[in-house]
Scaffold this motif. Structure first.
Motif, short mmCIF file in Angstrom:
data_model
loop_
_atom_site.label_atom_id
_atom_site.label_comp_id
_atom_site.label_asym_id
_atom_site.label_seq_id
_atom_site.Cartn_x
_atom_site.Cartn_y
_atom_site.Cartn_z
N ARG A 47 -10.89 -42.98 -16.16
CA ARG A 47 -9.26 -43.26 -16.60
C ARG A 47 -8.71 -43.15 -15.06
O ARG A 47 -9.24 -42.80 -14.01
CB ARG A 47 -8.93 -41.93 -17.30
N ASN A 48 -7.31 -43.64 -15.31
CA ASN A 48 -6.84 -43.80 -13.97
C ASN A 48 -6.29 -42.35 -13.49
O ASN A 48 -6.09 -42.37 -12.37
CB ASN A 48 -5.42 -44.41 -14.23
N ASP A 49 -6.21 -41.51 -14.01
CA ASP A 49 -5.85 -40.11 -13.63
C ASP A 49 -7.10 -39.30 -13.12
O ASP A 49 -6.88 -37.96 -12.68
CB ASP A 49 -5.17 -39.12 -14.72
N LEU A 50 -8.15 -39.79 -12.94
CA LEU A 50 -9.19 -39.13 -12.39
C LEU A 50 -9.81 -39.67 -11.16
O LEU A 50 -9.65 -40.87 -10.79
CB LEU A 50 -10.66 -39.28 -13.58
N GLY A 51 -10.36 -39.10 -10.41
CA GLY A 51 -10.87 -39.20 -9.15
C GLY A 51 -12.25 -39.77 -8.91
O GLY A 51 -12.83 -39.45 -8.03
N TRP A 52 -13.01 -39.89 -10.32
CA TRP A 52 -14.20 -40.29 -10.49
C TRP A 52 -14.65 -41.04 -11.62
O TRP A 52 -13.52 -41.26 -12.39
CB TRP A 52 -14.95 -38.77 -10.60
N HIS A 53 -15.70 -41.84 -11.76
CA HIS A 53 -16.09 -42.64 -12.85
C HIS A 53 -17.61 -42.47 -13.10
O HIS A 53 -18.33 -42.29 -12.11
CB HIS A 53 -15.25 -43.91 -13.06
N LEU A 54 -18.05 -42.93 -14.14
CA LEU A 54 -19.27 -43.05 -14.49
C LEU A 54 -19.61 -44.49 -14.53
O LEU A 54 -18.87 -45.20 -15.09
CB LEU A 54 -19.70 -42.32 -16.00
N GLU A 55 -20.81 -44.85 -14.04
CA GLU A 55 -21.40 -46.09 -14.22
C GLU A 55 -22.76 -46.04 -15.09
O GLU A 55 -23.66 -45.11 -14.57
CB GLU A 55 -21.63 -46.70 -12.75
N PHE A 56 -22.98 -46.76 -15.97
CA PHE A 56 -24.31 -46.99 -16.68
C PHE A 56 -24.70 -48.31 -16.36
O PHE A 56 -24.05 -49.20 -16.52
CB PHE A 56 -24.05 -46.64 -18.29
N THR A 57 -26.16 -48.38 -16.09
CA THR A 57 -26.77 -49.73 -15.91
C THR A 57 -27.93 -49.61 -16.50
O THR A 57 -28.44 -48.70 -17.17
CB THR A 57 -26.84 -49.77 -14.28
#
Length: 129
Positions: A47-57
């Motif tokens: 989300r735009n309000d987070l300083g992280w994200h998940l990547e699934f590959t």
């Protein structure tokens, strides 16, 4: 050195299923994707309000089987009780399975959830620090 963002990358067995579970369970959005880029496809969730994200590959040429241990945890802190309870309910409804944590510390003020690949998410009903 200063970091401005964190990406947590994980191989998964089913991109669509993982993406849908985490979007519903953690209230995330698909913020990016790629298809068959040098043999890999993936989704980025955040989300735009987070300083992280998940990547699934997924690797199409040499598939990897996810191999998380019971101590490979994604821990998210939700200090407000009502927000935490709503988040736990979303995780249940998204198809995560509640389980006792390998480390009993996480069970004191939290709930541990397992996805279809064995990855664990702890929703902790505390403030960080």
């Amino acid at each position: 050195m200063s970091f401005c963002h964190l990406r947590i990358a994980r191989p998964v067995s089913d991109l669509l299923k993982s993406s849908e579970m985490y979007c519903r369970g953690l209230n995330l959005e698909q913020i990016g994707s790629f298809s068959n880029h040098q043999g890999f496809s993936g989704y980025m969730l955040g989300r735009n309000d987070l300083g992280w994200h998940l990547e699934f590959t997924q690797c199409h040429d040499h598939p990897l089987s996810p191999s998380p241990s019971q101590e490979d945890l994604l821990v998210l802190y939700i200090p407000e009780k009502e927000s935490w309870e709503a988040a736990c309910l979303r995780m249940d409804m998204a198809g995560f399975i509640r389980t006792l944590s390998f480390n009993p510390y996480w069970d004191i003020d939290g709930a541990t959830f397992v996805d279809h690949d064995g990855y664990r998410v702890v929703l902790q009903n505390r403030k960080w620090q």
